[in-house]
Design an enzyme around this catalytic site. Structure first.
Site, PDB file in Angstrom:
ATOM      1  N   CYS A   1      41.626  35.930  36.461  1.00 41.22           N
ATOM      2  CA  CYS A   1      40.621  34.504  37.537  1.00 41.22           C
ATOM      3  C   CYS A   1      41.640  32.921  36.745  1.00 41.22           C
ATOM      4  O   CYS A   1      41.736  33.578  35.043  1.00 41.22           O
ATOM      5  CB  CYS A   1      39.442  34.697  37.069  1.00 41.22           C
ATOM      6  SG  CYS A   1      38.694  35.627  38.274  1.00 41.22           S
TER       7      CYS A   1
ATOM      8  N   ASN B   1      44.710  31.614  38.501  1.00 41.26           N
ATOM      9  CA  ASN B   1      44.331  32.421  38.654  1.00 41.26           C
ATOM     10  C   ASN B   1      46.164  33.307  38.645  1.00 41.26           C
ATOM     11  O   ASN B   1      46.989  33.100  39.090  1.00 41.26           O
ATOM     12  CB  ASN B   1      43.724  33.362  39.557  1.00 41.26           C
ATOM     13  CG  ASN B   1      44.700  32.802  40.877  1.00 41.26           C
ATOM     14  OD1 ASN B   1      45.156  31.457  41.718  1.00 41.26           O
ATOM     15  ND2 ASN B   1      43.687  33.307  42.686  1.00 41.26           N
ATOM     16  N   ILE B   2      46.450  35.042  38.507  1.00 43.35           N
ATOM     17  CA  ILE B   2      47.248  35.403  37.870  1.00 43.35           C
ATOM     18  C   ILE B   2      47.022  36.838  38.497  1.00 43.35           C
ATOM     19  O   ILE B   2      46.597  37.621  37.367  1.00 43.35           O
ATOM     20  CB  ILE B   2      47.957  35.120  36.480  1.00 43.35           C
ATOM     21  CG1 ILE B   2      48.047  33.524  35.736  1.00 43.35           C
ATOM     22  CG2 ILE B   2      49.065  36.060  35.839  1.00 43.35           C
ATOM     23  CD1 ILE B   2      48.962  33.358  36.718  1.00 43.35           C
ATOM     24  N   GLU B   3      47.736  37.115  39.320  1.00 39.95           N
ATOM     25  CA  GLU B   3      48.040  38.009  39.669  1.00 39.95           C
ATOM     26  C   GLU B   3      48.848  39.297  39.463  1.00 39.95           C
ATOM     27  O   GLU B   3      49.495  39.059  38.903  1.00 39.95           O
ATOM     28  CB  GLU B   3      47.716  38.101  41.695  1.00 39.95           C
ATOM     29  CG  GLU B   3      46.088  36.984  42.184  1.00 39.95           C
ATOM     30  CD  GLU B   3      46.001  37.062  43.272  1.00 39.95           C
ATOM     31  OE1 GLU B   3      47.342  37.475  44.167  1.00 39.95           O
ATOM     32  OE2 GLU B   3      45.197  36.705  43.604  1.00 39.95           O
TER      33      GLU B   3
ATOM     34  N   CYS C   1      33.668  35.724  34.630  1.00 42.54           N
ATOM     35  CA  CYS C   1      34.255  34.772  34.288  1.00 42.54           C
ATOM     36  C   CYS C   1      32.866  33.879  33.571  1.00 42.54           C
ATOM     37  O   CYS C   1      32.848  33.029  32.554  1.00 42.54           O
ATOM     38  CB  CYS C   1      34.752  33.598  35.597  1.00 42.54           C
ATOM     39  SG  CYS C   1      36.717  34.414  35.985  1.00 42.54           S
TER      40      CYS C   1
ATOM     41  N   CYS D   1      33.478  33.995  39.523  1.00 43.96           N
ATOM     42  CA  CYS D   1      33.133  36.028  39.550  1.00 43.96           C
ATOM     43  C   CYS D   1      32.247  36.389  38.470  1.00 43.96           C
ATOM     44  O   CYS D   1      32.296  35.205  37.194  1.00 43.96           O
ATOM     45  CB  CYS D   1      33.652  36.814  39.273  1.00 43.96           C
ATOM     46  SG  CYS D   1      35.214  37.275  37.909  1.00 43.96           S
TER      47      CYS D   1
ATOM     48  N   GLU E   1      39.299  30.312  36.194  1.00 45.59           N
ATOM     49  CA  GLU E   1      38.593  30.618  34.287  1.00 45.59           C
ATOM     50  C   GLU E   1      39.194  30.972  33.111  1.00 45.59           C
ATOM     51  O   GLU E   1      39.154  30.545  31.873  1.00 45.59           O
ATOM     52  CB  GLU E   1      37.230  30.749  34.919  1.00 45.59           C
ATOM     53  CG  GLU E   1      36.535  29.725  35.956  1.00 45.59           C
ATOM     54  CD  GLU E   1      37.048  30.919  37.450  1.00 45.59           C
ATOM     55  OE1 GLU E   1      37.943  31.652  37.848  1.00 45.59           O
ATOM     56  OE2 GLU E   1      35.859  30.991  38.330  1.00 45.59           O
TER      57      GLU E   1
HETATM   58  N1  THU Z   1      39.474  34.199  41.655  1.00 42.65           N
HETATM   59  C1  THU Z   1      39.456  33.391  40.697  1.00 42.65           C
HETATM   60  O1  THU Z   1      40.207  33.088  40.290  1.00 42.65           O
HETATM   61  N2  THU Z   1      38.520  32.595  40.750  1.00 42.65           N
HETATM   62  C2  THU Z   1      37.176  32.968  40.664  1.00 42.65           C
HETATM   63  O2  THU Z   1      36.212  32.444  40.530  1.00 42.65           O
HETATM   64  C3  THU Z   1      37.522  33.895  41.825  1.00 42.65           C
HETATM   65  C4  THU Z   1      38.009  34.182  42.080  1.00 42.65           C
HETATM   66  C5  THU Z   1      40.630  34.718  42.214  1.00 42.65           C
HETATM   67  C6  THU Z   1      40.631  35.892  41.534  1.00 42.65           C
HETATM   68  C7  THU Z   1      42.007  36.733  42.735  1.00 42.65           C
HETATM   69  O3  THU Z   1      43.152  36.183  42.000  1.00 42.65           O
HETATM   70  C8  THU Z   1      41.335  35.846  44.182  1.00 42.65           C
HETATM   71  O4  THU Z   1      40.951  34.944  43.484  1.00 42.65           O
HETATM   72  C9  THU Z   1      40.953  36.176  45.065  1.00 42.65           C
HETATM   73  O5  THU Z   1      40.002  37.089  44.580  1.00 42.65           O
END
Ligand code: THU
Length: 129
Positions: free
Chosen positions: A53, A42-44, A92, A89, A55
């Site tokens: 996310c 995940n890259i925010e 995804c 989520c 995935e």
């Molecule tokens: N996130 C994912 O990368 N994959 C998931 O299946 C659920 C959530 C990430 C998104 C965000 O960066 C962090 O988790 C918190 O929601």
């Protein structure tokens, strides 16, 4: 590769997550139809909805290399003690649908159980064109 091996790779990929806002690091690995693997994390972003996310990062990386059929996605988070499995989520799940993912393994920190699902279980009555 076994589910355990794939979830271990996903946990390793989570180490590269950029998650300064949630502090919730997630990693994923996808297995394309030809057996090739691609990882993502995940890259925010400071503008939260712009975040990706794990995935989505992994699947889009695979797609950008020409993969059009994905057999397996394994995803794991590594931080939260109270999360049993990092379920994808809804967005995804829809991205998985585009590349006909069959099997999803979900896990969490080292030692947690690994759960296996089909995409039909996670996204019934999916939208497809
Ligand atoms: N996130 C994912 O990368 N994959 C998931 O299946 C659920 C959530 C990430 C998104 C965000 O960066 C962090 O988790 C918190 O929601």
């Amino acid at each position: 590769m076994t589910p355990e091996e794939l979830i271990d790779i996903a946990r390793g990929a989570a180490g590269n997550a950029y998650a300064p806002y949630s502090n919730f690091r997630v990693g994923a690995v996808v297995v394309g139809a030809n057996g090739e693997t691609f990882v993502g994390a995940n890259i925010e972003n400071a503008s939260y909805p712009v975040s990706s996310c794990a995935e989505a990062t992994a699947i889009n990386t695979a797609a950008a290399q020409g993969v059009r059929k994905i057999d397996v996605v394994a995803v794991a988070c590594i931080d939260a003690d109270d999360v049993d499995a990092a379920y994808p989520c809804g967005r995804c799940r829809q991205i998985m649908s585009e590349f006909d993912v069959d099997t999803i393994y979900v896990g969490a920190r080292a030692g947690s159980e690994i759960r296996e699902h089909t995409l039909d279980e996670l996204l019934p009555h999916r939208f497809k064109l």
